[in-house]
Design a protein around this motif. Sequence first.
Motif, PDB file in Angstrom:
ATOM      1  N   ILE A 154      -0.538 -33.315 -10.021  1.00  0.00           N
ATOM      2  CA  ILE A 154      -0.853 -33.888 -11.340  1.00  0.00           C
ATOM      3  C   ILE A 154      -0.399 -32.907 -12.419  1.00  0.00           C
ATOM      4  N   GLN A 155       0.264 -33.414 -13.431  1.00  0.00           N
ATOM      5  CA  GLN A 155       0.724 -32.563 -14.536  1.00  0.00           C
ATOM      6  C   GLN A 155      -0.317 -32.549 -15.671  1.00  0.00           C
ATOM      7  N   PRO A 156      -0.338 -31.475 -16.466  1.00  0.00           N
ATOM      8  CA  PRO A 156      -1.303 -31.395 -17.584  1.00  0.00           C
ATOM      9  C   PRO A 156      -0.851 -32.257 -18.773  1.00  0.00           C
ATOM     10  N   VAL A 157      -0.807 -33.571 -18.528  1.00  0.00           N
ATOM     11  CA  VAL A 157      -0.189 -34.488 -19.489  1.00  0.00           C
ATOM     12  C   VAL A 157      -0.922 -34.511 -20.847  1.00  0.00           C
ATOM     13  N   ASN A 158      -2.249 -34.498 -20.819  1.00  0.00           N
ATOM     14  CA  ASN A 158      -2.965 -34.582 -22.098  1.00  0.00           C
ATOM     15  C   ASN A 158      -2.724 -33.334 -22.954  1.00  0.00           C
ATOM     16  N   GLU A 159      -2.706 -32.175 -22.287  1.00  0.00           N
ATOM     17  CA  GLU A 159      -2.460 -30.925 -23.013  1.00  0.00           C
ATOM     18  C   GLU A 159      -1.048 -30.921 -23.615  1.00  0.00           C
ATOM     19  N   VAL A 160      -0.082 -31.345 -22.793  1.00  0.00           N
ATOM     20  CA  VAL A 160       1.314 -31.397 -23.244  1.00  0.00           C
ATOM     21  C   VAL A 160       1.451 -32.387 -24.408  1.00  0.00           C
ATOM     22  N   ALA A 161       0.782 -33.538 -24.274  1.00  0.00           N
ATOM     23  CA  ALA A 161       0.858 -34.559 -25.331  1.00  0.00           C
ATOM     24  C   ALA A 161       0.294 -34.010 -26.641  1.00  0.00           C
TER      25      ALA A 161
END
Length: 378
Positions: A154-161
């Motif tokens: 799983i990638q840290p999508v919310n942080e990146v967004a």
Amino acid sequence: MIYLDFAATSPVNVEAIRAATPYLTTDFANPSSTHSSGRRAKAALNDARERVAKLTSAHSSEVIFTASGTEAINLALSGISLAQPAGRRIISSPTEHQASLAALNFLHQFHGFQIDWLEVDKFGVVSPDQLETLLRADTTLVSLMCVNNETGTIQPVNEVASICASLNVPFHTDAVQAAGWMSLGFNNPAISALSLSGHKFGAPKGTGALLLSRDIACEPLIHGGNQESGNRSGTENVAWCVAFAEALSLLPDVEQEGSRISKMRDWFTTTVLADVPGSSLTGHATDRHPAIASFVIEGIHGASLLSELDRMNIQISSGSACSSEHEESSHVLKAMGYDDNTAQSAIRISLGHTTSMDELEATAAALQRAVTDLSLYR
Ligand code: PLP
């Protein structure tokens, strides 16, 4: 037969087909026709759009139906990038699905975009700190998958967004493997676009959707009669849009189901690591898709192991179904630092909602047998 390749595709939910059938038979009319049959088809399409919007926390005007996850991703990457008046840089990761990598290559080759790559660590995870160093005022788009299809990381999508949003840079996520297993979170205003594929969650193959934020400009890939609010021309496949919405609505609760299936996956992983000599887990040990277990097995050729298991009526995968026919070793594992030989020993087991413990027990035993047999012939 034991099928443990649900990340490649899932069986179609019969309820989804039942819901779709009237729009293939009695109510087959073109939704753009103004007569009553056409209006009925249009109403069904609108209803499907509303349902998808509600289930993904989007607004109905933000749902664009497509004919695959690949198309949704291409529309997001090309459509958003080409609609930007300035800037020719995109940031992404080398472990993305081929749908993204090939679209990025197209934008580089034919439109002169520079692609800045986020490195991944040995688990396949990108670093938000590196993103901060790569982001520039002229970055057009950042694209990162929610969860990797080969390793389950799983990638840290919310942080990146959030980092992208702080600089007003649009952010797209490929959520094809996340749907049904992780909450999709299109209510996060930092996510500008999110791609889905129906055949991963019980809708027919050839269905997909791009959720596109209303404030993001997008250049269509397909030009014509301006269907899908001008974002995708072509007479809408009403029946398949209905099936897509129905299958999405029938998915079990992600928290409960995720916890149930991840316990089964963990049992399987522990058993394989204990019983199969030379095996090790790929991807992150805990931040991973609840239904994906992926391994490399020292000295074993993944493709031969797959054939051996297939002979025993057990169907698994060596990684991405889309690329395993063409690719000798996984680009994902290589980006994570695995050498060519080790990457060629990769296998992926992906569970579905109907998977039983009996099936997992039989598969773990068969895997141990097959690896022992193949080791004898080395
Ligand atoms: N993205 C990911 C992460 C996938 O796993 C897949 C399919 O395997 C796709 C995109 C492509 O989706 P589709 O098969 O609907 O084109």
